[in-house]
Design a protein around this motif. Structure first.
Motif, PDB file in Angstrom:
ATOM      1  N   THR A 161       1.069  -1.137   0.537  1.00 53.62           N
ATOM      2  CA  THR A 161      -0.328   0.048  -0.278  1.00 53.62           C
ATOM      3  C   THR A 161       0.600   1.567  -0.127  1.00 53.62           C
ATOM      4  O   THR A 161       0.358   2.514   0.116  1.00 53.62           O
ATOM      5  CB  THR A 161      -0.996   0.089   1.513  1.00 53.62           C
ATOM      6  OG1 THR A 161      -0.434  -0.121   2.669  1.00 53.62           O
ATOM      7  CG2 THR A 161      -1.603  -1.483   0.901  1.00 53.62           C
ATOM      8  N   LYS A 210       0.915  -3.192  -6.764  1.00 52.95           N
ATOM      9  CA  LYS A 210      -0.464  -2.540  -6.784  1.00 52.95           C
ATOM     10  C   LYS A 210      -1.647  -3.030  -7.174  1.00 52.95           C
ATOM     11  O   LYS A 210      -2.876  -2.738  -7.005  1.00 52.95           O
ATOM     12  CB  LYS A 210      -0.473  -1.501  -7.278  1.00 52.95           C
ATOM     13  CG  LYS A 210       0.489  -0.095  -7.009  1.00 52.95           C
ATOM     14  CD  LYS A 210      -0.215   0.646  -5.395  1.00 52.95           C
ATOM     15  CE  LYS A 210       1.063   1.001  -4.700  1.00 52.95           C
ATOM     16  NZ  LYS A 210       0.428   1.752  -3.594  1.00 52.95           N
ATOM     17  N   GLU A 252      -2.521  -4.976  -4.423  1.00 55.03           N
ATOM     18  CA  GLU A 252      -2.788  -4.649  -3.092  1.00 55.03           C
ATOM     19  C   GLU A 252      -4.785  -4.508  -3.497  1.00 55.03           C
ATOM     20  O   GLU A 252      -5.475  -4.448  -3.190  1.00 55.03           O
ATOM     21  CB  GLU A 252      -2.373  -2.839  -3.002  1.00 55.03           C
ATOM     22  CG  GLU A 252      -3.497  -2.415  -2.170  1.00 55.03           C
ATOM     23  CD  GLU A 252      -2.514  -1.191  -2.368  1.00 55.03           C
ATOM     24  OE1 GLU A 252      -3.538   0.134  -1.468  1.00 55.03           O
ATOM     25  OE2 GLU A 252      -2.110  -0.315  -3.622  1.00 55.03           O
TER      26      GLU A 252
END
Length: 246
Positions: free
Chosen positions: A84, A105, A108
Motif C-alpha cells: 500500500t 499495486k 493491493e
C-alpha cells in the motif's frame, strides 16, 4: 581437440563456449525459490519478507530478491504496508521499478476487491467482522487520513462505498451537511462512518468524537441512522459505538 583450443564455429558463425560445470550455471537463489514455494504449498506460515519474496519471484525472475524483500519490510514495516506504500517511495528501493510497483499495486487492488466481496450483497450488521476486515484492507495503511462512508439501504445492505475526503497525516475536513446530502441522493437510510489514523493508533480523538456527534445530529431528523464510526490503523481498530461515545 585439446582443451586449450576453441571449438569450431556453430551454424550461426559464433564460436561455441567450452563446456562448463552445469551447477555453476544455476544462480544460487534458484534452490531457495523452490524451497520457499514448497513451504508455501505445504501451508507453512511465512514471515512477511518471505511472503513478499514469493510475489517478487515473478516480478524479478533473474535476481536474488531476498535482500529486496527485507529492505522493503525494514523500511515500510509489514507486507501490507509495502503493497500500500506510494509508488514513488517504493521505487526508492534498489531493484524496484515501475513494473514491480505495478505488480504490487495489482495485489493491493485484489486484496481490496476480495474484502469488498465479503461485504457486498449482504446485511452488513450481520457480517461485522467482514466489515472491519474490509475497512482495514482499504484504509489502515494509507499514508494520509481518509474519511469513508458506507451507505446502506433499509435492509442494511451496501448501496455505495465512497471516500468523502482525503487530508493530511492527522486531519481530514468533514462537513456533516455534505454527508447527509449525499445520503439523501443515494436514498440511504443508514451510514457507517470510517476513517484511518496513519499514526497507527486507532484511539479516537476529541475532534473525531465531536465530528461524529455532529453527523448524527444532522442525520437523525431526516431518518438516517449512523450505525457506527470505525477508526482503523496499523495497530487495530476502534468503534465509537463500542466505546459508547455515540
Amino acid at each position: 581437440m585439446s582443451r586449450g583450443r576453441a571449438r569450431p564455429p556453430d551454424q550461426a558463425g559464433a564460436f561455441a563456449e567450452a563446456p562448463v560445470d552445469a551447477a555453476r550455471e544455476v544462480p544460487h537463489y534458484h534452490g531457495h525459490r523452490e524451497r520457499l514455494r514448497a513451504r508455501f504449498a505445504q501451508g507453512d506460515t511465512l514471515p512477511d519478507y518471505e511472503f513478499l519474496e514469493l510475489v517478487l519471484f515473478r516480478s524479478i525472475p533473474r535476481r536474488d530478491v531476498k535482500p529486496i524483500a527485507k529492505a522493503l519490510i525494514q523500511r515500510f514495516g509489514s507486507f501490507a504496508e509495502v503493497i500500500t506504500a506510494p509508488a514513488e517511495l517504493l521505487m526508492e528501493t534498489d531493484g524496484i521499478g515501475p513494473s514491480v510497483v505495478a505488480d504490487l499495486k495489482i495485489l493491493e487492488a485484489a486484496g481490496r476487491r476480495l474484502a469488498r466481496g465479503a461485504v457486498a450483497e449482504r446485511p452488513l450488521l450481520a457480517s461485522w467482522s467482514a466489515v472491519i476486515d474490509y475497512c482495514r484492507a482499504a484504509m489502515a495503511f494509507a499514508p494520509r487520513e481518509e474519511f469513508r462512508i458506507l451507505f446502506l439501504d433499509k435492509r442494511n445492505r451496501l448501496i455505495a462505498d465512497e471516500v468523502q475526503g482525503r487530508g493530511t497525516v492527522d486531519h481530514t475536513p468533514v462537513y456533516p451537511r455534505e454527508v447527509v446530502r449525499r445520503a439523501l441522493e443515494l436514498s440511504a437510510t443508514a451510514l457507517i462512518l470510517v476513517h484511518n489514523h496513519p499514526s497507527g493508533d486507532p484511539t479516537p480523538s476529541q475532534a473525531d468524537i465531536r465530528m461524529t456527534r455532529d453527523i448524527v445530529g444532522a442525520a437523525q431528523p431526516l431518518g438516517i441512522v449512523v450505525h457506527d464510526h470505525i477508526i482503523v490503523g496499523r495497530e487495530g481498530h476502534a468503534s465509537l459505538k463500542g466505546l459508547k461515545l455515540i
